[in-house]
Design a protein around this motif. Structure first.
Motif, PDB file in Angstrom:
ATOM      1  N   GLY A 110      -4.971   1.634  16.488  1.00 20.51           N
ATOM      2  CA  GLY A 110      -4.561   2.225  17.764  1.00 20.51           C
ATOM      3  C   GLY A 110      -3.942   3.604  17.628  1.00 20.51           C
ATOM      4  N   GLU A 111      -4.039   4.186  16.426  1.00 16.47           N
ATOM      5  CA  GLU A 111      -3.526   5.532  16.129  1.00 16.47           C
ATOM      6  C   GLU A 111      -2.015   5.621  16.266  1.00 16.47           C
ATOM      7  OE1 GLU A 111      -5.694   8.603  18.139  1.00 16.47           O
ATOM      8  OE2 GLU A 111      -7.639   7.816  17.530  1.00 16.47           O
ATOM      9  N   ARG A 112      -1.353   4.510  16.058  1.00 17.26           N
ATOM     10  CA  ARG A 112       0.116   4.488  16.072  1.00 17.26           C
ATOM     11  C   ARG A 112       0.564   4.513  14.608  1.00 17.26           C
ATOM     12  NH1 ARG A 112       0.739  -0.388  20.424  1.00 17.26           N
ATOM     13  NH2 ARG A 112       2.964  -0.272  19.863  1.00 17.26           N
ATOM     14  N   TRP A 113       0.362   5.691  13.995  1.00 15.17           N
ATOM     15  CA  TRP A 113       0.497   5.816  12.557  1.00 15.17           C
ATOM     16  C   TRP A 113       1.895   5.462  12.051  1.00 15.17           C
ATOM     17  CZ3 TRP A 113      -4.386   6.140  12.653  1.00 15.17           C
ATOM     18  CH2 TRP A 113      -5.083   7.099  13.389  1.00 15.17           C
ATOM     19  N   SER A 114       2.925   6.019  12.677  1.00 14.28           N
ATOM     20  CA  SER A 114       4.286   5.794  12.165  1.00 14.28           C
ATOM     21  C   SER A 114       4.689   4.335  12.308  1.00 14.28           C
ATOM     22  CB  SER A 114       5.284   6.703  12.894  1.00 14.28           C
ATOM     23  OG  SER A 114       5.289   6.433  14.288  1.00 14.28           O
ATOM     24  N   GLU A 115       4.285   3.690  13.398  1.00 10.95           N
ATOM     25  CA  GLU A 115       4.602   2.273  13.574  1.00 10.95           C
ATOM     26  C   GLU A 115       3.865   1.423  12.539  1.00 10.95           C
ATOM     27  OE1 GLU A 115       4.805   0.907  17.868  1.00 10.95           O
ATOM     28  OE2 GLU A 115       3.861   2.892  18.078  1.00 10.95           O
ATOM     29  N   ALA A 116       2.620   1.766  12.275  1.00 12.80           N
ATOM     30  CA  ALA A 116       1.856   1.040  11.260  1.00 12.80           C
ATOM     31  C   ALA A 116       2.518   1.185   9.896  1.00 12.80           C
ATOM     32  CB  ALA A 116       0.423   1.552  11.216  1.00 12.80           C
ATOM     33  N   ALA A 119       0.186   8.129   6.308  1.00 15.95           N
ATOM     34  CA  ALA A 119       0.879   9.378   6.008  1.00 15.95           C
ATOM     35  C   ALA A 119      -0.054  10.565   6.195  1.00 15.95           C
ATOM     36  CB  ALA A 119       1.424   9.346   4.578  1.00 15.95           C
ATOM     37  N   ALA A 120      -1.291  10.422   5.725  1.00 17.33           N
ATOM     38  CA  ALA A 120      -2.261  11.505   5.877  1.00 17.33           C
ATOM     39  C   ALA A 120      -2.542  11.772   7.348  1.00 17.33           C
ATOM     40  CB  ALA A 120      -3.549  11.159   5.140  1.00 17.33           C
ATOM     41  N   ARG A 121      -2.687  10.725   8.154  1.00 17.52           N
ATOM     42  CA  ARG A 121      -2.921  10.890   9.596  1.00 17.52           C
ATOM     43  C   ARG A 121      -1.739  11.587  10.264  1.00 17.52           C
ATOM     44  NH1 ARG A 121      -8.181  10.208  11.270  1.00 17.52           N
ATOM     45  NH2 ARG A 121      -9.083   8.307  10.387  1.00 17.52           N
ATOM     46  N   SER A 122      -0.538  11.329   9.740  1.00 16.13           N
ATOM     47  CA  SER A 122       0.671  11.925  10.341  1.00 16.13           C
ATOM     48  C   SER A 122       0.936  13.335   9.839  1.00 16.13           C
ATOM     49  CB  SER A 122       1.885  11.036  10.035  1.00 16.13           C
ATOM     50  OG  SER A 122       1.700   9.731  10.564  1.00 16.13           O
ATOM     51  N   GLY A 123       0.082  13.828   8.924  1.00 18.82           N
ATOM     52  CA  GLY A 123       0.232  15.188   8.416  1.00 18.82           C
ATOM     53  C   GLY A 123       1.148  15.310   7.224  1.00 18.82           C
ATOM     54  N   SER A 154       1.084  15.229   3.750  1.00 22.50           N
ATOM     55  CA  SER A 154       0.185  15.200   2.602  1.00 22.50           C
ATOM     56  C   SER A 154       0.920  14.851   1.313  1.00 22.50           C
ATOM     57  CB  SER A 154      -0.526  16.546   2.450  1.00 22.50           C
ATOM     58  OG  SER A 154       0.411  17.588   2.257  1.00 22.50           O
ATOM     59  N   VAL A 155       2.199  15.202   1.216  1.00 19.01           N
ATOM     60  CA  VAL A 155       2.969  14.895   0.009  1.00 19.01           C
ATOM     61  C   VAL A 155       3.089  13.386  -0.167  1.00 19.01           C
ATOM     62  CG1 VAL A 155       5.217  15.094  -1.119  1.00 19.01           C
ATOM     63  CG2 VAL A 155       4.239  17.066   0.069  1.00 19.01           C
ATOM     64  N   ALA A 156       3.475  12.698   0.915  1.00 17.94           N
ATOM     65  CA  ALA A 156       3.592  11.239   0.850  1.00 17.94           C
ATOM     66  C   ALA A 156       2.232  10.597   0.621  1.00 17.94           C
ATOM     67  CB  ALA A 156       4.225  10.707   2.136  1.00 17.94           C
ATOM     68  N   ALA A 157       1.188  11.138   1.262  1.00 18.32           N
ATOM     69  CA  ALA A 157      -0.148  10.575   1.104  1.00 18.32           C
ATOM     70  C   ALA A 157      -0.579  10.638  -0.356  1.00 18.32           C
ATOM     71  CB  ALA A 157      -1.140  11.327   1.987  1.00 18.32           C
ATOM     72  N   ARG A 158      -0.331  11.762  -1.019  1.00 16.22           N
ATOM     73  CA  ARG A 158      -0.736  11.891  -2.421  1.00 16.22           C
ATOM     74  C   ARG A 158       0.121  11.016  -3.336  1.00 16.22           C
ATOM     75  NH1 ARG A 158      -4.707  15.128  -2.722  1.00 16.22           N
ATOM     76  NH2 ARG A 158      -4.993  16.901  -1.323  1.00 16.22           N
ATOM     77  N   GLU A 159       1.379  10.791  -2.971  1.00 18.41           N
ATOM     78  CA  GLU A 159       2.211   9.893  -3.767  1.00 18.41           C
ATOM     79  C   GLU A 159       1.676   8.469  -3.693  1.00 18.41           C
ATOM     80  OE1 GLU A 159       5.101   8.089  -6.081  1.00 18.41           O
ATOM     81  OE2 GLU A 159       4.345  10.150  -5.979  1.00 18.41           O
ATOM     82  N   TYR A 160       1.257   8.048  -2.513  1.00 21.70           N
ATOM     83  CA  TYR A 160       0.662   6.712  -2.400  1.00 21.70           C
ATOM     84  C   TYR A 160      -0.667   6.654  -3.151  1.00 21.70           C
ATOM     85  CZ  TYR A 160       4.164   5.272   1.006  1.00 21.70           C
ATOM     86  OH  TYR A 160       5.350   4.929   1.622  1.00 21.70           O
ATOM     87  N   SER A 161      -1.428   7.739  -3.140  1.00 21.01           N
ATOM     88  CA  SER A 161      -2.672   7.764  -3.894  1.00 21.01           C
ATOM     89  C   SER A 161      -2.394   7.633  -5.388  1.00 21.01           C
ATOM     90  CB  SER A 161      -3.429   9.063  -3.610  1.00 21.01           C
ATOM     91  OG  SER A 161      -4.669   9.086  -4.295  1.00 21.01           O
ATOM     92  N   ARG A 162      -1.327   8.298  -5.868  1.00 22.85           N
ATOM     93  CA  ARG A 162      -0.952   8.179  -7.279  1.00 22.85           C
ATOM     94  C   ARG A 162      -0.574   6.740  -7.615  1.00 22.85           C
ATOM     95  NH1 ARG A 162       3.023   7.260 -10.200  1.00 22.85           N
ATOM     96  NH2 ARG A 162       4.452   7.141  -8.428  1.00 22.85           N
ATOM     97  N   PRO A 212     -10.691   0.014   7.429  1.00 22.01           N
ATOM     98  CA  PRO A 212     -11.074   0.490   8.755  1.00 22.01           C
ATOM     99  C   PRO A 212     -11.954   1.729   8.678  1.00 22.01           C
ATOM    100  CG  PRO A 212      -8.745  -0.003   8.674  1.00 22.01           C
ATOM    101  CD  PRO A 212      -9.264  -0.085   7.265  1.00 22.01           C
ATOM    102  N   ARG A 213     -12.795   1.898   9.665  1.00 21.67           N
ATOM    103  CA  ARG A 213     -13.784   2.988   9.588  1.00 21.67           C
ATOM    104  C   ARG A 213     -13.262   4.307  10.128  1.00 21.67           C
ATOM    105  NH1 ARG A 213     -18.455  -0.486  12.458  1.00 21.67           N
ATOM    106  NH2 ARG A 213     -17.805  -2.445  11.595  1.00 21.67           N
ATOM    107  N   ARG A 214     -12.049   4.309  10.627  1.00 23.87           N
ATOM    108  CA  ARG A 214     -11.574   5.551  11.214  1.00 23.87           C
ATOM    109  C   ARG A 214     -10.833   6.373  10.179  1.00 23.87           C
ATOM    110  NH1 ARG A 214      -8.890   5.491  16.693  1.00 23.87           N
ATOM    111  NH2 ARG A 214     -10.096   7.371  16.856  1.00 23.87           N
TER     112      ARG A 214
END
Length: 358
Positions: free
Chosen positions: A260-266, A291-295, A297-305, A356-358
């Motif tokens: 539902g694009e409620r990124w922070s709640e998810a 994190a990536a959807r919310s902009g 990128s630092v947190a997104a890459r940490e989760y990727s690591r 998910p496909r989105r």
């Protein structure tokens, strides 16, 4: 056995294991017990049985050796090994159980057209034998879905409603086909049936609604998808407190909020699933994509690591698939494509959507 057909794989495994204990020359029973343990999620149990069978491989009939080869290849995430064993076994016994294994191996190696041809050659025979075995109908509709033959997919799904025990499974197959066909009025009626259906082991009304919303989003029906997601969240909120507090229910809530694009709640929901249990690729993946959807990128890459460092046995390619998704959301298609290729090299199949496909 009836336990197998009803999806009670743990019970089926025990029955076949007892048959082997009564006669230790009956290795075929142990082969079936191994497959049942794998389907029940008991990978350690399946590994232990492989350890018993493999040293006695030459005692097996030639066809059963191919069944063993297929099972061991599946157990180590070897897509090519699965396909080779299934092809060889099917050449030896065209109507044997490895014909179904060949179908799934073809789908997982991105050969749905060949899979459909192979399935159609035995469909009339095995659907009577398999009666209400859910994977039989799920695999047939999945192949048709991948090929875009949604009318036939719907026909098979509705036929399955007559024989599949636990109607939620069949309703889920029907809902996916209707969503792909964009037949919204019929889909609403089916979703009403979903919400009224009794509980079924292995799925729930909430999961069926989430999967339907994903399909609607894939076809650009965002408004209807939002409606379905809201119905799913309402359904979830009405569950008993002991059900609501389970990790499965919390993960479903996070998935619905994400769709539902409620990124922070998810993200808040999935952060709650990081402890006390060890993190899974699903939890870290949703946190990274949120994190990536919310902009961020630092947190997104940490989760990727963290995904890259994750030790998750028997989840072949899953963590790398999530990393590919994070890169795609961050706007790095080349890196995402490279990671996706890596995931397939690690044993990720093409047959079933994993995120998910989105």
């Amino acid at each position: 056995s009836e336990d197998w057909l009803q999806g009670r794989y743990a019970e089926a495994a025990e029955s076949y294991a007892r048959a082997y204990e009564a006669d230790t020359t009956f290795l075929r029973a142990l082969l079936v017990a191994t497959a049942a343990r794998g389907l029940s999620g008991d990978q350690a149990g399946a590994d232990s049985l492989f350890g018993v069978i493999q040293p006695r491989r030459e005692e097996l009939a030639p066809y059963d050796r191919y069944r063993l080869d297929y099972g061991m290849a599946a157990n180590r995430g070897d897509l090519g090994g699965r396909l080779r064993a299934a092809r060889a076994g099917t050449e030896l016994v065209p109507s044997g159980t490895l014909r179904l294994a060949l179908v799934t191996a073809l789908v997982d190696t991105n050969r749905p057209g060949e899979a459909l041809e192979s399935f159609e050659g035995i469909w009339e025979d095995i659907r009577g034998i398999g009666r209400g075995w859910v994977p039989l109908w799920a695999n047939q509709t999945e192949i048709l879905h991948l090929l875009g033959n949604h009318e036939q997919e719907l026909e098979i799904a509705r036929e399955g409603k007559e024989v599949i025990p636990g109607v939620l499974h069949a309703l889920g197959l029907e809902a996916r086909a209707l969503a792909a066909l964009e037949r919204t009025d019929e889909l609403r009626a089916t979703l009403d049936e979903v919400l009224a259906a009794p509980d079924t082991p292995g799925t729930s009304a909430g999961v069926v609604l989430a999967e339907t919303a994903e399909e609607l989003l894939a076809h650009g029906l965002a408004a209807f998808a939002t409606e379905v997601l809201n119905r799913a969240l309402t359904w979830l909120d009405r569950q008993p407190p002991d059900v609501l507090s389970t990790p499965e229910s919390q993960a479903l809530r996070g998935r619905l909020l994400y769709l539902g694009e409620r990124w922070s709640e998810a993200a808040e929901v999935f952060r709650g699933l990081l402890a006390p249990a060890p993190p899974s690729s699903r939890v870290l993946g949703y946190l990274g994509t949120s994190a990536a959807r919310s902009g961020d990128s630092v947190a997104a890459r940490e989760y990727s690591r963290r995904l890259a460092d994750l030790n998750e046995p028997k989840r072949y390619g899953q963590k790398t698939l999530w990393r590919a998704r994070i890169e795609a959301v961050l706007g790095n298609p080349e890196e995402a494509t490279s990671l996706l290729r890596q995931a397939h090299g690690e044993g990720l199949g093409d047959g079933h959507r994993q995120v998910p496909r989105r």
